[in-house]
Design a protein around this motif. Structure first.
Motif, mmCIF file in Angstrom:
data_model
loop_
_atom_site.group_PDB
_atom_site.id
_atom_site.type_symbol
_atom_site.label_atom_id
_atom_site.label_comp_id
_atom_site.label_asym_id
_atom_site.label_seq_id
_atom_site.Cartn_x
_atom_site.Cartn_y
_atom_site.Cartn_z
ATOM 1 N N SER A 18 -3.496 -6.417 8.530
ATOM 2 C CA SER A 18 -3.322 -5.854 7.893
ATOM 3 C C SER A 18 -1.626 -5.984 7.457
ATOM 4 O O SER A 18 -1.394 -5.490 6.286
ATOM 5 N N ARG A 220 -11.901 -8.292 11.134
ATOM 6 C CA ARG A 220 -11.422 -7.838 9.141
ATOM 7 C C ARG A 220 -12.482 -6.166 9.163
ATOM 8 O O ARG A 220 -11.305 -4.654 8.600
ATOM 9 N N LYS A 339 -1.236 -4.177 2.424
ATOM 10 C CA LYS A 339 -3.396 -4.269 2.013
ATOM 11 C C LYS A 339 -3.236 -5.995 2.665
ATOM 12 O O LYS A 339 -2.768 -6.400 3.084
ATOM 13 N N PRO A 340 -4.504 -5.220 3.574
ATOM 14 C CA PRO A 340 -5.090 -6.291 4.539
ATOM 15 C C PRO A 340 -5.157 -8.218 3.600
ATOM 16 O O PRO A 340 -5.148 -7.923 2.159
#
Length: 344
Positions: A18, A220, A339-340
């Motif tokens: 991220s 993730r 933001k990833p």
């Protein structure tokens, strides 16, 4: 593998994090690129330093000496440490000698299709069969023997902190059963060792060539899960759809909406006890009786708390639409600064 091949593989792996991450050699030259940067001073016995607003971690490899993650917040620290572990594990990897070695290369997506297929066949790994990654993070040596490895499963040691169980879906009734297996293994490890592993689950994939996608999804899930639900220890990629969506929202916009509900006027209302009550109410699917029973409070006490929230915010959490609004605004306040990136 050549140095270029290794660097390309590392950069593909780190691109899923991220936070923006840069690699440097021992002289402060960027890898690849060679642009030099001043290096931080590390305290004695520490491999982590914050320098000029960024987080640096030292690594022990042949031509990469430092990892720098953009930012100084906790999420940047997590990303820097994770990136360092991934770099060390990729660069220190010996040639494939057994099934675990081949699967490790598949998880890291180091090999092209024909090369991977040939190695899989050579080591008796079925190419086309459904599999799912279960990732164990913060593991100790004693945990390895407690992971339930089936006949068609492969257990892979990725680095000193991470084990991956590549779970065959033969005789497994869907994703829900994978979750149950992860919960059972967590309980076994805790009861036998007293240690708490962090477990994340990727997506089911059809071929050995695709298993790297499940591995990236598991990482993730771990990253997103820690951001939104640090109190949990098991994260499943397919159960974090809302969180994955919200993490893509601009930080400034997300906090603006979060402050509509969580601000100085509501600070006393949303104390730790009230937030715990709300989280349990959501966990119990808005069921008053189940929530009160779990919290060991009278049902009327729970109703009183929900009425208090409705009076001060206008949201009745017993109504689905209001509950969804509240949950989204709550989660927006937990988003990290960056933001990833999307998992491919």
């Amino acid at each position: 593998m050549s140095e270029k091949h290794v660097i390309d593989q590392i950069m593909r792996t780190l691109s899923a994090l991220s936070t923006e991450v840069t690699m440097y050699d021992e002289h402060g030259g960027a890898v690849p690129g060679g642009i030099r940067q001043p290096l931080p001073t590390f305290e004695k016995h520490s491999n982590v330093a914050v320098f000029d607003g960024d987080t640096w971690v030292r690594v022990r490899t042949a031509f990469i000496a430092y990892i720098c993650a953009r930012g100084a917040e906790e999420s940047a620290m997590d990303c820097a440490r994770l990136a360092a572990a991934l770099v060390e594990s990729i660069m220190n990897e010996p040639p494939a000698n057994d099934q675990a070695d081949v699967m490790r290369s598949a998880l890291r997506e180091e090999l092209l299709g024909p090369e991977l297929d040939a190695l899989a066949l050579e080591h008796g790994i079925q190419i086309e069969t459904e599999r799912c990654v279960i990732l164990f993070h913060r593991v100790a040596d004693t945990m390895k023997e407690l992971i339930d490895v089936g006949e068609d499963d492969i257990l892979v040691e990725m680095d000193r902190h991470t084990l991956v169980l590549v779970k065959s879906m033969n005789n497994i009734d869907g994703y829900a059963e994978i979750m149950q297996l992860a919960e059972a293994m967590e309980q076994t490890i805790m009861s036998e060792t007293g240690e708490q592993p962090v477990i994340s689950i990727g997506e089911v994939r059809q071929t050995v060539l695709e298993i790297g996608q499940s591995y990236r999804a598991a990482w993730r899930a771990l990253e997103i899960g820690r951001m939104f639900h640090p109190e949990r220890n098991i994260y499943a990629f397919n159960r974090l759809v809302l969180e994955r969506f919200l993490s893509e929202i601009n930080r400034e916009l997300g906090m603006r909406y979060n402050h509509m509900l969580f601000n100085r006027k509501t600070q006393r209302l949303f104390n730790d006890e009230m937030l715990h009550t709300i989280e349990m109410f959501f966990e119990k699917d808005l069921n008053l009786s189940d929530t009160a029973r779990q919290l060991y409070i009278h049902r009327n006490t729970l109703v009183y708390r929900l009425d208090k929230i409705q009076r001060q915010t206008g949201l009745d959490l017993r109504k689905f639409e209001d509950a969804i609004t509240f949950r989204m605004l709550l989660l927006l306040g937990k988003c990290g600064g960056d933001k990833p990136m999307s998992v491919r």
